[in-house]
Design a protein around this motif. Sequence first.
Motif, PDB file in Angstrom:
ATOM      1  N   ASN A 106       0.000   6.336  -3.138  1.00  0.00           N
ATOM      2  CA  ASN A 106      -0.625   4.809  -3.573  1.00  0.00           C
ATOM      3  C   ASN A 106      -1.877   4.250  -3.754  1.00  0.00           C
ATOM      4  O   ASN A 106      -2.213   5.555  -4.866  1.00  0.00           O
ATOM      5  CB  ASN A 106      -1.447   4.703  -1.419  1.00  0.00           C
ATOM      6  N   TRP A 193       5.473  -4.482   3.131  1.00  0.00           N
ATOM      7  CA  TRP A 193       5.020  -3.379   2.170  1.00  0.00           C
ATOM      8  C   TRP A 193       3.651  -3.819   2.023  1.00  0.00           C
ATOM      9  O   TRP A 193       2.888  -2.909   2.097  1.00  0.00           O
ATOM     10  CB  TRP A 193       5.947  -2.688   1.873  1.00  0.00           C
ATOM     11  N   HIS A 196       0.619  -4.655   3.745  1.00  0.00           N
ATOM     12  CA  HIS A 196       0.750  -3.415   4.786  1.00  0.00           C
ATOM     13  C   HIS A 196      -0.808  -2.359   3.182  1.00  0.00           C
ATOM     14  O   HIS A 196      -1.629  -2.139   4.392  1.00  0.00           O
ATOM     15  CB  HIS A 196       1.787  -2.648   5.367  1.00  0.00           C
ATOM     16  N   VAL A 197      -0.159  -1.974   2.616  1.00  0.00           N
ATOM     17  CA  VAL A 197      -0.498  -1.750   2.238  1.00  0.00           C
ATOM     18  C   VAL A 197      -1.929  -1.873   1.588  1.00  0.00           C
ATOM     19  O   VAL A 197      -3.428  -1.185   0.688  1.00  0.00           O
ATOM     20  CB  VAL A 197      -0.246  -0.907   0.712  1.00  0.00           C
ATOM     21  N   LEU A 200      -5.996  -0.901   1.895  1.00  0.00           N
ATOM     22  CA  LEU A 200      -6.464   0.481   1.674  1.00  0.00           C
ATOM     23  C   LEU A 200      -7.628   0.546   0.331  1.00  0.00           C
ATOM     24  O   LEU A 200      -8.183   1.387   0.013  1.00  0.00           O
ATOM     25  CB  LEU A 200      -4.701   1.660   0.397  1.00  0.00           C
ATOM     26  N   HIS A 210      -4.864   1.442   8.958  1.00  0.00           N
ATOM     27  CA  HIS A 210      -4.737   2.690   7.577  1.00  0.00           C
ATOM     28  C   HIS A 210      -2.953   2.756   8.140  1.00  0.00           C
ATOM     29  O   HIS A 210      -2.758   3.770   7.546  1.00  0.00           O
ATOM     30  CB  HIS A 210      -5.852   4.118   8.117  1.00  0.00           C
ATOM     31  N   ALA A 213      -0.389   0.963   6.675  1.00  0.00           N
ATOM     32  CA  ALA A 213      -0.662   1.470   5.415  1.00  0.00           C
ATOM     33  C   ALA A 213       0.067   2.643   5.266  1.00  0.00           C
ATOM     34  O   ALA A 213       1.211   2.230   4.211  1.00  0.00           O
ATOM     35  CB  ALA A 213      -1.831   1.805   5.278  1.00  0.00           C
ATOM     36  N   THR A 217       3.390   3.014   2.901  1.00  0.00           N
ATOM     37  CA  THR A 217       3.248   3.909   1.909  1.00  0.00           C
ATOM     38  C   THR A 217       4.472   4.761   2.374  1.00  0.00           C
ATOM     39  O   THR A 217       5.155   5.143   1.212  1.00  0.00           O
ATOM     40  CB  THR A 217       2.271   4.549   1.448  1.00  0.00           C
ATOM     41  N   ASN A 259       3.475   1.960  -8.251  1.00  0.00           N
ATOM     42  CA  ASN A 259       2.958   0.914  -6.975  1.00  0.00           C
ATOM     43  C   ASN A 259       2.182   0.704  -8.286  1.00  0.00           C
ATOM     44  O   ASN A 259       1.135  -0.196  -8.009  1.00  0.00           O
ATOM     45  CB  ASN A 259       1.596   2.664  -6.772  1.00  0.00           C
TER      46      ASN A 259
END
Length: 427
Positions: A106, A193, A196-197, A200, A210, A213, A217, A259
């Motif tokens: 991530n 995705w 949601h990430v 972080l 979290h 996330a 991931t 990423n």
Amino acid sequence: MDARYSIRWAAEHGLPRLGFLALRAQGDLLARLMSGDEGYDDPYSLIDQLRGDGGVQVTRAGYAVFGYETCREILRDRRFGVRKPIDSAVPLPLRRYAERIAVPPNPIEAPSMFALDPPEHGRLRKPVASAFTPRAVARLGDRVREVTAELLDAMAAHESVDLIATFAAQVPIAVIAEIMGFPAADRELFLRWGSHVAPLLDVGISWQAHHRAMLATEALTDYLVAHIEKVRRDPGEDIFSLLVTTGDLTTTELLASANVLMGAGFETTMNLLGNSIPILLSHPDQLDLLRAEPERWSLAIEELLRFDTSVQMTARSVLEPVQFEGGVPLEPGKSVVVSVAGANRDPAKFPDPHRFDVTRANAKDHLSFGTGMHACIGASLTRLEVLQALPALFDRFPDIRLDGEPTRRRLSTLRGYSQMPVRLKSR
């Protein structure tokens, strides 16, 4: 889902979250900026109260800096390194245990270049940066124009749309799919995705955020592992295929690089496009000027970046004793919040900083893409996409208007909208 992730959450976010909530209740301005509605909806009034003399400010929530010159100096100073995911203030037994718990690749974990200092940072940045050279980005220009035209054509069939879902998110995700060699049908997966990430990058997120996330991931990692193996067997002509086949990166490093490619090429562009619409619509004199003199759009993009930056803040860890002139001593291991938004609205650098002015001569001096070794590698691509997309949107729909209140993302670091209803045509 591995229950041990709860330990990582407790160390990375849970304890800081409790601290922020307690300090916010006591009126600490930095805690209010980094958590809660006030920090999301109107960070700039809090920043003005926190700015002080422009040097490092000390609050009960930690060290922070809001002045342009000091922010720029910290971002370029080798005595500061990237902030570690788990702060040194976390009790040592919990910190050591949590650091042994592996999480999926991530943006905030090594080997992401965002989480590395030299020399490893340079080794991983160099091959990824090749994807965003001016020549490589220029080759994507035709595709950006095609995507923009296709999206505008599809929008024209409707009187009202959600501009984030139909346009601001779709332009960059289509370009990233081109860079990565992903099929167009999978774009919506990456949008989900990515949403949601993104949390972080904040500090003190909820367990639920979290949890989402980590699930995202994991799913993204599974997808990318399969994609990397496919590329190794049958490489395409896309930029990521070149990275896989000509570099010496391990699969783990390729996952981290993927990423970075997706984050650098997507989040900033989506948020900049979304943030720009209400600003321009609320300043019709500036928009009229751009329509009359379209050659001003390039500088206008820089002013939009300065005025409401997509990346509000970052953080640096003190690597060796530092004391700026007239400032407080900073001890190794401490973290400093670097307010990019504060730097961009510093009156000492940008006169009348809360005024939006597309003719501002020094607008390009903003720090929205950072500076120094960690400067955003996707800056040139973001500029290209927005310079194509924004003028085209206002040319195609000259009567475009907000059709309700846009919804802000509840994030402190990444500033943008999750929804933006607009009416494209006059009634």
